[in-house]
Scaffold this active site. Structure first.
Site, PDB file in Angstrom:
ATOM      1  N   ASP A 108      69.205   6.074  96.649  1.00  0.00           N
ATOM      2  CA  ASP A 108      70.119   5.758  95.551  1.00  0.00           C
ATOM      3  C   ASP A 108      71.547   6.039  96.011  1.00  0.00           C
ATOM      4  OD1 ASP A 108      71.183   5.142  93.105  1.00  0.00           O
ATOM      5  OD2 ASP A 108      70.279   6.817  92.027  1.00  0.00           O
ATOM      6  N   ASP A 134      72.348  -0.921  94.283  1.00  0.00           N
ATOM      7  CA  ASP A 134      72.594   0.431  94.793  1.00  0.00           C
ATOM      8  C   ASP A 134      71.353   1.303  94.928  1.00  0.00           C
ATOM      9  OD1 ASP A 134      72.186   0.652  92.086  1.00  0.00           O
ATOM     10  OD2 ASP A 134      73.795   2.093  91.755  1.00  0.00           O
ATOM     11  N   GLU A 135      70.160   0.748  94.783  1.00  0.00           N
ATOM     12  CA  GLU A 135      68.972   1.583  94.950  1.00  0.00           C
ATOM     13  C   GLU A 135      67.785   0.739  95.405  1.00  0.00           C
ATOM     14  OE1 GLU A 135      67.165   3.288  91.436  1.00  0.00           O
ATOM     15  OE2 GLU A 135      68.252   1.894  90.151  1.00  0.00           O
TER      16      GLU A 135
END
Length: 372
Positions: free
Chosen positions: A23, A121-122
């Site tokens: 993350d 983003d993850e």
């Protein structure tokens, strides 16, 4: 467990896999700080400044300095401004964020091709078998952190465990730039102490009901029988019964079969006329059909989403007997749904159109004339 004459065996865990959840830390805000080092150490909020938007808009993300004031994603930008008037508001550069996200995934591919992105983003990574043949998933997590910092000057946090659920929960424990490792032998104690709010997928209303039932953390959830949880929470109860026992066998899926394609726009200036709404529905219909064609999909169910100035959100769906063939047809359907639920009494903050229940274009039904 025994209920009358029924005996339920405890489900067994599969602890053979090595799963990472990576993350990126305050991703959009961190990118802006990297691009402009003068922002470092300051409260940065990714949203249009309320003075420029007339108090409208929502926060996409915020730097950790901004979070100290209580600012968080999905918060109205006006509220963020009230909490921290000296915060630096940045509208966001999403093309840049997507470009950097692709570079992050290139780093992941050094270690494994089993990558399941959840957003820009993850992502989950299955490193049970990995390209460098490193036995320790923790070492891989450290190397990924090092690579991302050296190549992109950004930080990430990682959760390391034997399934996706625990890895995702763990990645949030030591932010920013932390690694939390939960091996199989520690999973039970970790889950027993976990606040019920931290169980991924449990929403606000479910949390309220949990608290009413005296379920405040994993230990309380563990005491409930499978039957009780299913009766109270349905399908989610079945899932939670297993998750609190450290069971999540869902695989890391690099290519996910898309079940829906949708587009939505949030408007800095509220839509207040029928002409404005119709224009936006035409634009969204065109964008959705373009995305469907790109993904070689089509569907029969259309969902319209409307959010008003006061953040009230309504959705309405319709399923049609034939696949939607073009953006003109999609627009007509969306306009019909707008006529059912739409209102100009309040300004329209957001419009969205989604086509769901998708099938591959390969299986398109061809209508043959039976007679002239």
């Amino acid at each position: 467990m025994q209920y009358g004459m029924l005996i339920f065996d405890e489900p067994e865990r599969d602890t053979s896999r090595k799963i990472l959840h990576i993350d990126m830390d305050a991703f959009y805000a961190s990118v802006e700080i990297r691009e402009n080092p003068q922002l470092r150490g300051k409260p940065v909020v990714i949203a249009r400044h309320p003075r420029e938007s007339g108090g409208r808009g929502v926060v996409t993300t915020a730097s950790y300095e901004a979070r100290k004031y209580g600012i968080h994603s999905a918060m109205p930008a006006q509220k963020a401004y009230e909490l921290c008037p000296h915060a630096i508001f940045i509208p966001g550069r999403y093309d840049l964020y997507r470009q950097i996200s692709r570079r992050v995934r290139e780093i992941f591919r050094k270690y494994t091709d089993l990558i399941e992105p959840l957003s820009l983003d993850e992502a989950y990574l299955d490193v049970t078998e990995n390209k460098p043949n490193i036995k320790s998933a923790t070492i891989i997590a450290h190397r990924i952190q090092k690579d991302i910092w050296e190549k992109l000057r950004l930080t990430c946090s990682a959760g390391v465990s034997y399934n996706k659920f625990i890895a995702k929960v763990a990645s949030d424990f030591k932010k920013p730039a932390g690694i939390t490792v939960i091996p199989p032998e520690d999973a039970h104690n970790f889950l027993m102490a976990l606040p019920i709010e931290k169980f991924y997928g449990v929403g606000t209303k479910t949390v309220e009901r949990m608290h009413e039932l005296g379920i405040n953390k994993g230990e309380d959830l563990y005491q409930k029988s499978e039957l009780e949880l299913i009766q109270e929470f349905g399908k989610m109860g079945y899932s939670l019964y297993r998750k609190v026992r450290g069971i999540d066998d869902s695989p890391v899926s690099p290519v996910r079969d898309r079940k829906s394609v949708g587009k939505e726009n949030t408007f800095a200036d509220m839509l207040r006329t029928e002409e404005e709404v119709v224009q936006q529905l035409r634009i969204l219909s065109s964008e959705v059909m373009e995305a469907l064609q790109k993904n070689q999909k089509h569907g029969k169910t259309v969902v319209l989403k409307v959010r008003y100035e006061d953040f009230e959100t309504l959705t309405r769906r319709k399923t049609y007997p034939h696949y939607i063939k073009d953006d003109s047809q999609l627009f007509i359907i969306a306009e019909d749904l707008w006529d059912e639920i739409g209102s100009l009494a309040k300004g329209v903050r957001l419009l969205g159109i989604t086509v769901t229940g998708l099938d591959p274009l390969l299986y398109e039904n061809i209508e043959l004339p039976l007679w002239d």
